[in-house]
Design an enzyme around this catalytic site. Structure first.
Site, PDB file in Angstrom:
ATOM      1  N   ASP A  50      -8.618 -29.749   1.104  1.00  0.00           N
ATOM      2  CA  ASP A  50      -7.912 -28.897   0.158  1.00  0.00           C
ATOM      3  C   ASP A  50      -7.090 -29.804  -0.755  1.00  0.00           C
ATOM      4  OD1 ASP A  50      -6.738 -26.536  -0.966  1.00  0.00           O
ATOM      5  OD2 ASP A  50      -4.963 -26.943   0.247  1.00  0.00           O
ATOM      6  N   ASP A 232      -3.896 -26.723   4.660  1.00  0.00           N
ATOM      7  CA  ASP A 232      -2.623 -26.251   5.179  1.00  0.00           C
ATOM      8  C   ASP A 232      -2.310 -24.796   4.851  1.00  0.00           C
ATOM      9  OD1 ASP A 232      -2.165 -26.479   2.477  1.00  0.00           O
ATOM     10  OD2 ASP A 232      -0.122 -27.239   2.697  1.00  0.00           O
ATOM     11  N   ASP A 236      -7.341 -21.885   3.518  1.00  0.00           N
ATOM     12  CA  ASP A 236      -8.156 -22.893   4.200  1.00  0.00           C
ATOM     13  C   ASP A 236      -8.611 -22.456   5.587  1.00  0.00           C
ATOM     14  OD1 ASP A 236      -7.648 -24.690   2.033  1.00  0.00           O
ATOM     15  OD2 ASP A 236      -5.692 -25.116   2.896  1.00  0.00           O
TER      16      ASP A 236
END
Length: 341
Positions: A50, A232, A236
């Site tokens: 990410d 995080d 995700d």
């Protein structure tokens, strides 16, 4: 023969290395959910990443707004007060810095990867990524979102998020370890390209929704790759669950940590590289321990069979093999990640 063939050292070879490795990982802020995770981490081929909060600091700041209107900023802050997304925090900080009163929020709905909506001051609002082409003129690394009311645009807000100082070195370490980094982000192509270029990432995908991240991970797995995912946020979680191995930052959403196999107390990509390096160190120790466990048997069994080995010496050799295995495992207590790469 019976004494020298005792498999004590063989039984200690794997668990001792794993136990010491897990303990050392905990000391370094690498919390591993299960022992088998270490074996998976050694075999990673692709690490999907990410952007926000993983590659970048995750603390974006509002750098521009069009039109720059305090009333519209207050509405945006009112809408964002129900979200934990980093951009929400940036909007609220900007409103607080201007001394604006944040109106009450009702009927709040957060759509992972698609923005937020709710009723603020009696107005039905939505805040989501600006349509393609509306991010131009804000700076190539800016993330642009649009505040709208019943589908009619009211304002656009641009945010900037700095790359973590450790990200470039961490990407270099991953590449040196034979792992291909792949950035998956919901941001526009221009923002994604700028961050990927700055971090040294060659493969990236922009405008990726949460379900698309999971689909990208599944496609890589179908191609025979061992895929890990690092993230995080709520966005995700599907990809973390779909990956062979998931890394979550402790500062992120609870659902991300629940879906991950490894939780990192240090919120930067260097901790991911450290976790992979630790897993490889543990697996090396296991192989060394298995060698030590077998070498005593291989050398001593023929001597015992031919009658040249007394039971006393055989017992001493078996004790020494167990001590060798445990001592070799304990050297992991002094293991440190090599961040010079």
């Amino acid at each position: 023969m019976l004494v020298i063939a005792c498999p004590c050292a063989l039984g200690l070879a794997t668990p001792t290395a794993v136990m010491v490795g897990l303990g050392r990982g905990a000391q370094l802020g690498i919390l591993v959910r299960a022992a088998e995770v270490l074996e998976k981490a050694e075999r990673i081929d692709v690490l999907a990443l990410d952007k926000t909060g993983t590659l970048t600091e995750g603390r974006p700041a509002l750098v521009a707004m069009r039109p720059d209107d305090d009333g519209l900023l207050a509405l945006a802050a009112g809408l964002e007060q129900g979200s934990r997304h980093p951009l929400a925090g940036a909007v609220l900080e900007a409103a607080q810095a201007r001394g604006l009163a944040v109106p009450a929020l009702t009927d709040f709905v957060e759509l992972p990867g698609e923005g937020v909506r709710g009723v603020v001051a009696g107005r039905r609002l939505r805040l989501a990524a600006a349509p393609a082409g509306h991010g131009e003129g804000w700076g190539e690394a800016a993330t642009v979102v649009e505040l709208s009311e019943d589908g009619d645009p009211l304002a656009r807000l641009a945010f900037a998020d700095r790359l973590r100082p450790t990200s470039v070195a961490a990407i270099a370490r991953l590449k040196a370890a034979g792992i291909r980094p792949l950035m998956l982000t919901g941001d526009h192509e221009g923002t994604a390209a700028a961050i990927a270029r700055a971090a040294g990432i060659d493969d990236w995908q922009a405008g990726v929704r949460p379900q698309d991240k999971a689909a990208a991970v599944a496609a890589l797995k179908a191609a025979g790759k061992v895929v890990a995912m690092a993230g995080d946020g709520i966005n995700d979680a599907p990809a973390l669950a779909a990956a062979d191995l998931g890394f979550a930052m402790s500062s992120g959403a609870d659902i991300a940590m629940q879906a991950a196999d490894i939780t990192l107390m240090h919120n930067d990509l260097a901790a991911v590289a450290d976790a992979i390096a630790l897993s490889r160190a543990v697996m090396r120790k296991i192989r060394q321990n298995l060698f030590l466990a077998f070498v005593y048997n291989v050398l001593a069994l023929p001597l015992a069979a031919l009658g040249y080995l007394s039971p006393v010496i055989a017992g001493a050799a078996m004790a020494l093999s167990s001590v060798s295995v445990v001592s070799n495992s304990l050297t992991l207590k002094s293991w440190r990640p090599d961040r010079a790469a």
